[in-house]
Design an enzyme around this catalytic site. Sequence first.
Site, mmCIF file in Angstrom:
data_model
loop_
_atom_site.group_PDB
_atom_site.id
_atom_site.type_symbol
_atom_site.label_atom_id
_atom_site.label_comp_id
_atom_site.label_asym_id
_atom_site.label_seq_id
_atom_site.Cartn_x
_atom_site.Cartn_y
_atom_site.Cartn_z
ATOM 1 N N HIS A 101 -3.173 -11.524 -3.453
ATOM 2 C CA HIS A 101 -2.341 -10.447 -3.995
ATOM 3 C C HIS A 101 -1.945 -9.467 -2.891
ATOM 4 C CE1 HIS A 101 -0.885 -7.280 -6.658
ATOM 5 N NE2 HIS A 101 -1.730 -6.436 -6.082
ATOM 6 N N ASP A 132 -4.191 -3.622 -15.484
ATOM 7 C CA ASP A 132 -3.834 -2.354 -14.839
ATOM 8 C C ASP A 132 -2.306 -2.261 -14.779
ATOM 9 O OD1 ASP A 132 -4.336 0.043 -13.526
ATOM 10 O OD2 ASP A 132 -4.208 -0.901 -11.566
ATOM 11 N N GLN A 158 5.965 2.901 -7.910
ATOM 12 C CA GLN A 158 4.949 2.640 -6.887
ATOM 13 C C GLN A 158 5.565 2.539 -5.490
ATOM 14 O OE1 GLN A 158 2.811 -1.006 -7.633
ATOM 15 N NE2 GLN A 158 1.548 -0.863 -5.803
HETATM 16 CA CA CA Z 1 -4.655 -2.353 -9.849
#
Ligand code: CA
Length: 424
Positions: free
Chosen positions: A133, A233, A240
């Site tokens: 990720h 989440d 972001q």
């Molecule tokens: Ca997260």
Amino acid sequence: MNNKSWVGGANSPDTEFPIQNLPYGVFSQAGAEARCGVAIGDFVADLAVLERAGLIEISGFAAPVLNPFMARGSVAWAAMRARLTALFAEGGDAALRDDSELRAAVLISRAEVQMHMPFAVAGYTDFYAGRHHAENVGTMFRGAENALPPNWLSIPIGYNGRASTVVVSGTPIRRPLGQIKPPEAELPMFSPTKRLDIELEFGAVLGQGSEMGVPLTVAEADELIFGYVLLNDWSARDIQAWEYQPLGPFQAKVFASSISPWVVTKAALEPFRVSAPKRARPLLPYLREPGPMLYDIQLEVRMRAAGQGHDTVISRTNTRELYYSAAQQLTHHAIGGCKMSVGDLLGSGTISGPEKASRGSLLELTWGGKEPLMLDGGVERRFIEDGDTLTLSGFAQGEGYRIGFGECVGTILPAPALRPEWAE
Ligand code: CA
């Protein structure tokens, strides 16, 4: 002790809640107070009733949170597990099994209950412990040369999230408003997020705290963990991308994080421990794992577009893809003197595997929206739209049984209406 149970549904090979699991949650029925229960087979066992009947010695289960029980510590956790195993096992203690009136009061069909937040979240820290990720997102946000920040292979990076917006599975999620800056624009605009996303994570729940100023070893940190939940989440990628440097996500992640309703105990997951991946760079001694600290838990993400009648599986991965375990994250969290508390929740960070189909966020699955997903029925998605439903699930597969978590589900509501005074 027999590994079979007399409770209905508990011996089915595909139940998530065999007698080896015994996860804790908080539930209610219509008109009744929320209280603590344990999932077994097709039922919730009402621990408040068992306590009143004198069949368990540990008390505090009439509370609408698990915190009082968790705070009692590992000796009480083990005693409770042993007692529940004896009460539910074939050939075990007959006190509940042979008392039909009590049995009817204790065992409530899971289909009839509403689940609540299982514990009061003291603090919520979100880590970034999945290497695939981190490399995928780093490549998209900063280019392949700077994909992993220089510290990533040495530190389980994290940031302090908001405990106030951790919600139980089933809670609808409101699309957030915020500042976004499209790449071609010079200045930001105020808008509902256009890049709403999930993050498939594994959450560690602390059942014990630590003292301010007192560091922990990895082994000590592991002892503080009561159990684990699945965690989504929710993330607003456009918010972001604009806000995250230099202090990390803020508005992009504070609006909601969903957890699965059952806290699966560390004891139930013990047979599924696996070693961390090979270290690309030696860790400093304080972070070295004393034994296998990750778990082999198969994870799945499903998506249902607004108006669709069924889900499409969009990702399959495994918690063993993490680079840092929860115990290592916790060790690093406390190493500088941070006090940890009963009820603290540690998110692992998004768990992506090496393959495209094993990525744990839409950002990665669609590579920043460039490669749309095709859901069953021909519906296309780049990010999440209003009315879409996302479901996380996962289980550890034992011999003839599986340890499941219950689903972590959320449906997206439209953003709050824009107010006239916000117009430019
Ligand atoms: Ca997260």
